[in-house]
Design an enzyme around this catalytic site. Structure first.
Site, PDB file in Angstrom:
ATOM      1  N   GLU A 295      -2.809   7.361   7.216  1.00 32.18           N
ATOM      2  CA  GLU A 295      -3.347   8.384   6.331  1.00 32.18           C
ATOM      3  C   GLU A 295      -4.576   9.002   6.971  1.00 32.18           C
ATOM      4  O   GLU A 295      -5.133   8.474   7.939  1.00 32.18           O
ATOM      5  CB  GLU A 295      -3.678   7.806   4.961  1.00 32.18           C
ATOM      6  CG  GLU A 295      -4.720   6.714   4.973  1.00 32.18           C
ATOM      7  CD  GLU A 295      -4.888   6.034   3.625  1.00 32.18           C
ATOM      8  OE1 GLU A 295      -3.961   6.134   2.794  1.00 32.18           O
ATOM      9  OE2 GLU A 295      -5.922   5.399   3.409  1.00 32.18           O
TER      10      GLU A 295
ATOM     11  N   LYS B  52       0.810  -1.214   0.000  1.00 34.84           N
ATOM     12  CA  LYS B  52       0.000   0.000   0.000  1.00 34.84           C
ATOM     13  C   LYS B  52       0.848   1.270   0.000  1.00 34.84           C
ATOM     14  O   LYS B  52       0.442   2.299  -0.540  1.00 34.84           O
ATOM     15  CB  LYS B  52      -0.951  -0.009   1.198  1.00 34.84           C
ATOM     16  CG  LYS B  52      -2.104  -0.996   1.065  1.00 34.84           C
ATOM     17  CD  LYS B  52      -3.013  -0.931   2.270  1.00 34.84           C
ATOM     18  CE  LYS B  52      -4.283  -1.754   2.045  1.00 34.84           C
ATOM     19  NZ  LYS B  52      -4.035  -3.156   1.810  1.00 34.84           N
TER      20      LYS B  52
ATOM     21  N   GLU C  58      -6.472   1.900  -2.967  1.00 36.20           N
ATOM     22  CA  GLU C  58      -5.470   0.845  -3.072  1.00 36.20           C
ATOM     23  C   GLU C  58      -5.759   0.007  -4.303  1.00 36.20           C
ATOM     24  O   GLU C  58      -6.835   0.097  -4.905  1.00 36.20           O
ATOM     25  CB  GLU C  58      -5.481  -0.058  -1.829  1.00 36.20           C
ATOM     26  CG  GLU C  58      -6.787  -0.818  -1.638  1.00 36.20           C
ATOM     27  CD  GLU C  58      -6.817  -1.623  -0.357  1.00 36.20           C
ATOM     28  OE1 GLU C  58      -5.913  -1.435   0.482  1.00 36.20           O
ATOM     29  OE2 GLU C  58      -7.728  -2.448  -0.201  1.00 36.20           O
TER      30      GLU C  58
END
Length: 672
Positions: free
Chosen positions: A221, A137, A314
């Site tokens: 994030e 990721k 993703e």
């Protein structure tokens, strides 16, 4: 398309050309329903299959379906299904020409193939550089940025420890999402709203990631919260690419109905996207795939807001759980296409050949208790299991059968239930019928939650988001709330079943016994307890039907009344219902699955009900000083010892179940 795409009510797959040469033998490094799915296509293509399994999976369905099967280790995935050395040894022993891998093995495989040369084996999936780039990721997010794809703000590196996690979270601004870099399926993922939750999230996410994927690296994030006036939806664009530079996007899947960041209900296409947004997302997904020279089927996940702005989330380098809905609306067999591409053939289709035919809905059926946090795992043996394949346009992808064990070691998924229709309303109606006709006994399951979701007015209107479950059920899921009419229907049905059983018990079959006097009884006065209410019910028999009076209203109940069948079709005043009677005892207690939810009732004669008030009541157990795990699992951490004083909310231990770690806390202050 010249390959004549067809749509059948079971497979929804493209025709196979028997003259196309692929592989003689393929090893499937996976388990459960996805392994069975790959084996089905291999059988269609004339490819022999090799299954691997752990010792507890020796009698699993995928093991029985394969032509060969080899045990690769004990139950933990890190010692069996992720044991690359053992898997490569099996490839050598069985002389498999190709290998179908799960995503976690793909990442391990990249490292393994860099360390050792392994010639003559084709891996069904993308090349190693694409696996490394998109399976990670952190790196995939950097690549997406370079490809001018919108990404979510966050830290583009590996988080070293809990202190650094807190520092990064403060810089980004709460709330934040802590993710496993090699993760998927909601595992190794936590939302943190403050420093304390960040430290706790870092600990659990890293442990889950190491256990599930063999890689404890994490990224952080910004978590895009979902205010009520903003709809954040998860849309997945499916890409299919070959080794010749060709790539297609196979439309989208709507995956917004989630709990604990795991998808529950999916559909294709999405009610939210218009053709322009769909095309823009598809083109960006294809551009990203081409940037890493991707060659196989893959999925690119986007978050989409109410203004149809989309952000890269993703890319998954595998055949995802929800792939059947894409197969339904396109007519493609994605496993077949992956094998075709892996052999080196170019894609057989152009973008203009990819249709959206009809609508498909998928429900993930889990061995979970939906009344606990929308689904805590349940284990046990499937004492009775019957899939609703007798219904039209129903597909079930499963890896279990009657007698299978649902254990603590693996994901609690029972099956993927898919229905197809010419439009969304038809697909949803068929799903409703399929859920009612699905027989699962021996473990708790989430069918009641699934059925409530698909019939909820918000879902039917397409007003959905990732916050759907907590918004619709702010106090947790409680099951179906009966209307007055539905309550009367349930009471009438339960009373009719009781009388049917009483009449059946009077018959003596296969004997010469002659009763002294024939019973001519045709009416019964009953008392039925449902929840906190007790209802007088009058039943009279009229041929094969019953006239039942409830709340002063008469209902006509008809059925074949075959009590040996797990499913019972009952017609109540012209309305057909499919019910299941799950249990009963001599005290009049009975459990009936009605409209997806299991209701507990007590049915007594009027006289027995009057006498029942003299029965002593069982005193409820005092559990205020006991910490009881809400699910079966393994105790991985004990944070206290006898004699310790603990405060309310303090962690006592950590339970790991189905690859998820859960902190058990004290409900009050006291001494251990």
């Amino acid at each position: 398309s010249r390959w004549c795409l067809i749509t059948s009510h079971k497979l929804y797959s493209s025709l196979y050309d028997p003259n196309e040469k692929t592989f003689e033998k393929l090893l499937i490094a996976n388990r459960g329903e996805i392994a069975c799915r790959v084996i089905k296509t291999c059988k269609k293509m004339g490819i022999k299959t090799v299954a691997i399994h752990s010792d507890v999976d020796a009698n699993a369905v995928h093991v029985k379906m394969a032509d060969e099967a080899v045990c690769v280790g004990p139950a933990p995935t890190s010692k069996s299904y992720l044991n690359m050395d053992a898997i490569m040894e099996v490839i050598k022993e069985t002389r498999a020409q190709a290998v179908s891998l799960n995503e976690s093995i793909c990442c391990s495989c990249f490292i393994y193939r860099k360390q050792r040369s392994w010639k003559g084996v084709t891996f069904i999936g993308p090349d190693t550089h694409a696996i490394q780039a998109m399976g990670d990721k952190i790196e995939s997010k950097l690549l997406a940025k370079n490809a001018k794809v919108n990404t979510i703000p966050g830290f583009d590196g590996v988080v070293k420890d809990a202190d650094e996690a807190v520092r990064i979270a403060r810089e980004i601004g709460y709330p934040v999402m802590i993710k496993a870099s090699a993760g998927g399926g909601g595992k190794g993922m936590r939302i943190a709203w403050d420093d304390e939750e960040t430290r706790e999230g870092f600990r659990f996410s890293s442990q889950e990631a190491a256990s599930s994927f063999g890689d404890d690296r994490l990224l952080i994030e910004k978590f895009i919260d979902n205010p009520r006036h903003i709809e954040i939806q998860v849309c997945i664009i499916i890409v299919l690419a070959d080794k010749h530079g060709n790539a297609l996007w196979l439309n989208e899947r709507e995956c917004s109905i989630q709990r604990r960041n795991q998808k529950v209900v999916e559909e294709a296409p999405s009610t939210f996207l218009d053709p322009e947004t769909r095309r823009a997302m598809g083109e960006q997904a294809v551009a990203l795939a081409k940037a890493v020279k991707y060659s196989s089927a893959g999925t690119v996940e986007f978050l989409v807001d109410s203004s149809k702005n989309f952000y890269f989330l993703e890319m998954n380098t595998r055949l995802q759980v929800e792939h059947p809905v894409t197969e339904c609306i396109t007519g493609l067999d994605l496993v077949q296409e992956m094998i075709h591409v892996a052999k080196g053939y170019p894609l057989r289709h152009k973008q203009a050949d990819i249709p959206i035919n009809g609508w498909a809905v998928e429900c993930r059926v889990y061995a979970e208790d939906p009344y606990k946090s929308f689904g805590l795992p349940s284990i046990g043996k499937l004492s009775q299991y019957q899939e609703p394949l007798h219904l039209p346009s129903v597909r079930v992808d499963s890896g279990i059968q009657q007698g299978s064990d649902i254990s603590i070691y693996y994901d609690p998924m029972i099956s993927k239930l898919i229905t197809y229709g010419s439009n969304r309303a038809e697909a949803l109606k068929r799903m409703e019928e399929a859920l009612d006709n699905y027989v699962i006994r021996g473990v708790a399951h989430n069918i009641s939650l699934l059925r409530e979701v698909i019939v909820h007015p918000r879902f039917v209107q397409g007003d959905i988001s990732t916050k759907f479950l907590p918004e619709v059920y702010p106090d947790g899921f409680k099951g179906h709330k009966l209307t007055d009419l539905e309550r009367r229907e349930l009471l009438a049905t339960a009373a009719s079943l009781y009388v049917t059983e009483q009449l059946r018990s009077q018959r003596f079959l296969g004997t010469q016994r002659i009763p002294i006097a024939k019973s001519k009884r045709s009416s019964w006065e009953l008392s039925v307890r449902l929840g906190d209410g007790v209802y007088p019910v009058a039943v009279s028999k009229e041929s094969s039907s019953f006239s039942v009076e409830v709340d002063g209203m008469k209902l006509n109940v008809t059925s074949e009344w075959n009590l040996a069948l797990p499913l019972l079709s009952v017609t109540i005043d012209g309305t057909q219902r499919t019910i299941q009677r799950l249990s009963r005892n001599a005290s009049g207690d009975t459990s009936i699955q009605f409209l997806g939810t299991v209701y507990k009732l007590q049915i007594l004669t009027k006289v027995a009900a009057e006498l029942s008030k003299y029965m002593p009541e069982k005193v409820a157990e005092d559990t205020s000083s006991i910490l009881r795990s809400p699910m079966p699992g393994a105790v991985v951490v004990v944070s206290v010892k006898p004699g310790d004083t603990v405060s309310e909310g303090q962690e006592i231990c950590v339970i790991e179940a189905m690859k998820m770690q859960n902190s058990m806390i004290a409900a009050k202050t006291g001494k251990v």
